[in-house]
Design a protein around this motif. Structure first.
Motif, PDB file in Angstrom:
ATOM      1  N   VAL A 154      26.714  35.929  39.018  1.00  0.00           N
ATOM      2  CA  VAL A 154      26.997  34.592  39.538  1.00  0.00           C
ATOM      3  C   VAL A 154      28.256  33.994  38.912  1.00  0.00           C
ATOM      4  N   GLY A 155      28.406  34.078  37.587  1.00  0.00           N
ATOM      5  CA  GLY A 155      29.565  33.521  36.917  1.00  0.00           C
ATOM      6  C   GLY A 155      30.879  34.147  37.372  1.00  0.00           C
ATOM      7  N   PRO A 156      31.010  35.479  37.304  1.00  0.00           N
ATOM      8  CA  PRO A 156      32.253  36.095  37.775  1.00  0.00           C
ATOM      9  C   PRO A 156      32.575  35.780  39.231  1.00  0.00           C
ATOM     10  N   LEU A 157      31.562  35.692  40.073  1.00  0.00           N
ATOM     11  CA  LEU A 157      31.808  35.369  41.479  1.00  0.00           C
ATOM     12  C   LEU A 157      32.381  33.965  41.629  1.00  0.00           C
ATOM     13  N   ALA A 158      31.913  33.022  40.811  1.00  0.00           N
ATOM     14  CA  ALA A 158      32.472  31.670  40.855  1.00  0.00           C
ATOM     15  C   ALA A 158      33.930  31.667  40.406  1.00  0.00           C
ATOM     16  N   VAL A 159      34.242  32.466  39.393  1.00  0.00           N
ATOM     17  CA  VAL A 159      35.631  32.568  38.942  1.00  0.00           C
ATOM     18  C   VAL A 159      36.508  33.178  40.031  1.00  0.00           C
ATOM     19  N   VAL A 160      35.994  34.194  40.711  1.00  0.00           N
ATOM     20  CA  VAL A 160      36.728  34.799  41.832  1.00  0.00           C
ATOM     21  C   VAL A 160      36.956  33.768  42.933  1.00  0.00           C
ATOM     22  N   THR A 161      35.957  32.921  43.176  1.00  0.00           N
ATOM     23  CA  THR A 161      36.108  31.859  44.174  1.00  0.00           C
ATOM     24  C   THR A 161      37.293  30.959  43.822  1.00  0.00           C
ATOM     25  N   GLY A 162      37.395  30.598  42.536  1.00  0.00           N
ATOM     26  CA  GLY A 162      38.528  29.788  42.111  1.00  0.00           C
ATOM     27  C   GLY A 162      39.859  30.496  42.325  1.00  0.00           C
ATOM     28  N   GLY A 163      39.911  31.775  41.980  1.00  0.00           N
ATOM     29  CA  GLY A 163      41.141  32.542  42.190  1.00  0.00           C
ATOM     30  C   GLY A 163      41.510  32.637  43.660  1.00  0.00           C
ATOM     31  N   ALA A 164      40.514  32.807  44.536  1.00  0.00           N
ATOM     32  CA  ALA A 164      40.780  32.902  45.970  1.00  0.00           C
ATOM     33  C   ALA A 164      41.303  31.575  46.522  1.00  0.00           C
ATOM     34  N   TRP A 193      48.876  36.482  53.655  1.00  0.00           N
ATOM     35  CA  TRP A 193      48.299  36.423  52.308  1.00  0.00           C
ATOM     36  C   TRP A 193      47.190  35.375  52.237  1.00  0.00           C
ATOM     37  N   ALA A 194      47.373  34.271  52.929  1.00  0.00           N
ATOM     38  CA  ALA A 194      46.346  33.228  52.950  1.00  0.00           C
ATOM     39  C   ALA A 194      45.073  33.729  53.636  1.00  0.00           C
ATOM     40  N   VAL A 195      45.239  34.512  54.704  1.00  0.00           N
ATOM     41  CA  VAL A 195      44.080  35.082  55.405  1.00  0.00           C
ATOM     42  C   VAL A 195      43.341  36.050  54.483  1.00  0.00           C
ATOM     43  N   ALA A 196      44.095  36.883  53.768  1.00  0.00           N
ATOM     44  CA  ALA A 196      43.470  37.841  52.849  1.00  0.00           C
ATOM     45  C   ALA A 196      42.721  37.120  51.730  1.00  0.00           C
ATOM     46  N   ALA A 197      43.328  36.056  51.185  1.00  0.00           N
ATOM     47  CA  ALA A 197      42.656  35.286  50.129  1.00  0.00           C
ATOM     48  C   ALA A 197      41.404  34.601  50.668  1.00  0.00           C
ATOM     49  N   SER A 198      41.473  34.159  51.914  1.00  0.00           N
ATOM     50  CA  SER A 198      40.315  33.514  52.523  1.00  0.00           C
ATOM     51  C   SER A 198      39.179  34.513  52.745  1.00  0.00           C
TER      52      SER A 198
END
Length: 417
Positions: free
Chosen positions: A299-309, A321-326
């Motif tokens: 759960v924690g790493p996934l939240a951090v990935v959400t912030g990066g995305a 690039w925006a589509v890929a990040a989304s």
């Protein structure tokens, strides 16, 4: 002659008729929800302008949010299955009455406000009731798979329901849309009525609870259970903070970004579509994988990935690039949502499921108006990039809170109920 007992194992969730009936009933109701909200917003706009649409939708949201905790307490007092069926049937009746009212006279703003108010109040019971049922259908180790299946349906309902609602109200008017809602909720009631709680699951009220105790005390007891549990309170806190950081940037920030970068409505559609694809992939992956014993650690790493995305979308050098990040955002949000909900249900005492699920709904919905307001303020004062930076900071904070919680890091989904 000695007879040996043979354990009968239940079928997998995707082949369990009981689970499939619950998914069918829930899925049909989700389609009806999408038709309802699109038809309500469109008609309010036509009747009295964009401001009226905001008023009507705010009425629906506020009535639901205000009554959610009471709805959760009612679910725990009278039973999830009973109130799920009763509230769904009442939703059908409300939509049938609204169809008659709008078919016999021109839609008026007052009528739309009353419909939104009543429907939101009934939803405050239906949401915790239907959300509390999965632990009564499958064992704890199968909850992630069931949540993945539920999320797949939810994404499909958005894709199918929203365009259907728009087409119906544009071609035949809001009365036809309300009538379609009544039909979908009637089908939902029939499917959910065939759902049975698995044998051996305790559904009695908690010790000391009962009809002699006021609903206010029931609500406080549910809050106390969530507050005393390091795991439950961490999941709810992480969910609330992550949702606060995600909702505004995604629903408002992407539109501002597409306008600022000259990507237009088509570019915005592609970015939002990328999120939908990612979320659908995450839901299917959870449904297929099923058993994820170290779910809490993710759960924690996934939240951090959400912030990066989110940062990736806000600072993307090009639309692609925006589509890929989304798409990455959809995967992280989808996985975190399925695992968090499954852990919440697996670790909540059965007699408090309704109240804890109402808290989960509050964590998801309660911060939406605040997130929108902060997004508008930040975009106006510091620009669109600040919106995504703020979302990144909140999502990363949620991830750090999750990683700092030993209870969440060690949480598993293989606990026997």
């Amino acid at each position: 002659m000695t007879h040996q007992a043979v354990a009968v194992r239940p079928p997998p969730s995707y082949r369990d008729g009981n689970v499939l009936r619950w998914l069918a009933g829930f899925g049909v109701s989700l389609v009806g929800d999408q038709v309802y909200f699109v038809a309500l917003a469109w008609t309010a706009t036509q009747v009295a302008g964009a401001g009226a649409a905001g008023l009507v939708l705010a009425t629906a949201s506020v009535s639901r949010l205000v009554l959610l905790l009471l709805g959760g307490a009612a679910v725990d007092r009278w039973g999830a299955r009973r109130l799920m069926l009763g509230s769904d049937a009442l939703r059908c009746a409300v939509m049938a009455a609204a169809a008659v009212a709008t078919a016999t006279a021109e839609p008026a703003l007052a009528v739309l406000v009353v419909v939104a108010l009543v429907f939101g109040a009934v939803d405050a019971v239906f949401l915790p009731a239907v959300g509390a049922l999965p632990p009564y259908l499958v064992a704890a180790e199968h909850l992630a798979r069931l949540q993945g299946m539920r999320m797949t349906l939810a994404r499909g309902a958005i894709v199918a329901g929203a365009p259907l609602g728009g087409a119906i109200v544009a071609a035949y008017g809001i009365a036809a849309a309300f009538a379609l809602n009544a039909l979908t909720f009637a089908v939902s009631v029939l499917a959910l009525a065939a759902v049975r709680v698995r044998p051996g699951v305790v559904t009695k009220p908690a010790a000391g609870s009962g009809r002699s105790r006021g609903m206010g005390k029931e609500v406080r007891a549910g809050l106390a259970v969530a507050a005393r549990s390091p795991l439950l309170r961490t999941i709810l806190l992480v969910s609330a903070v992550a949702e606060l950081g995600f909702t505004g940037p995604f629903n408002v920030g992407i539109a501002l970004l597409a306008q600022e970068r000259g990507w237009g409505a088509a570019g915005m559609g592609l970015i939002v579509g990328g999120f939908g694809v990612g979320a659908a992939l995450a839901a299917v992956a959870v449904a297929v994988l099923g058993h994820l014993p170290r779910a809490g650690l993710l759960v924690g790493p996934l939240a951090v990935v959400t912030g990066g995305a989110l940062a990736g979308i806000g600072f993307a050098p090009a639309r692609l690039w925006a589509v890929a990040a989304s798409l990455l955002l959809g995967v992280s949000v989808g996985l975190a949502g399925a695992l968090g909900t499954a852990l919440l249900q697996a670790q909540t005492p059965p007699q408090y499921l309704g109240r804890v699920m109402s808290l989960s709904s509050l964590a998801g919905f309660g911060g939406i108006p605040v997130s929108y307001a902060i997004t508008g303020l930040a975009a106006g004062r510091w620009g669109t990039a600040a919106v995504f930076l703020g979302g990144t900071a909140l999502a990363a904070t949620a991830g750090l809170v999750a990683l700092a919680s030993q209870a969440l890091r060690r949480a598993v989904l293989s606990v026997a109920r």
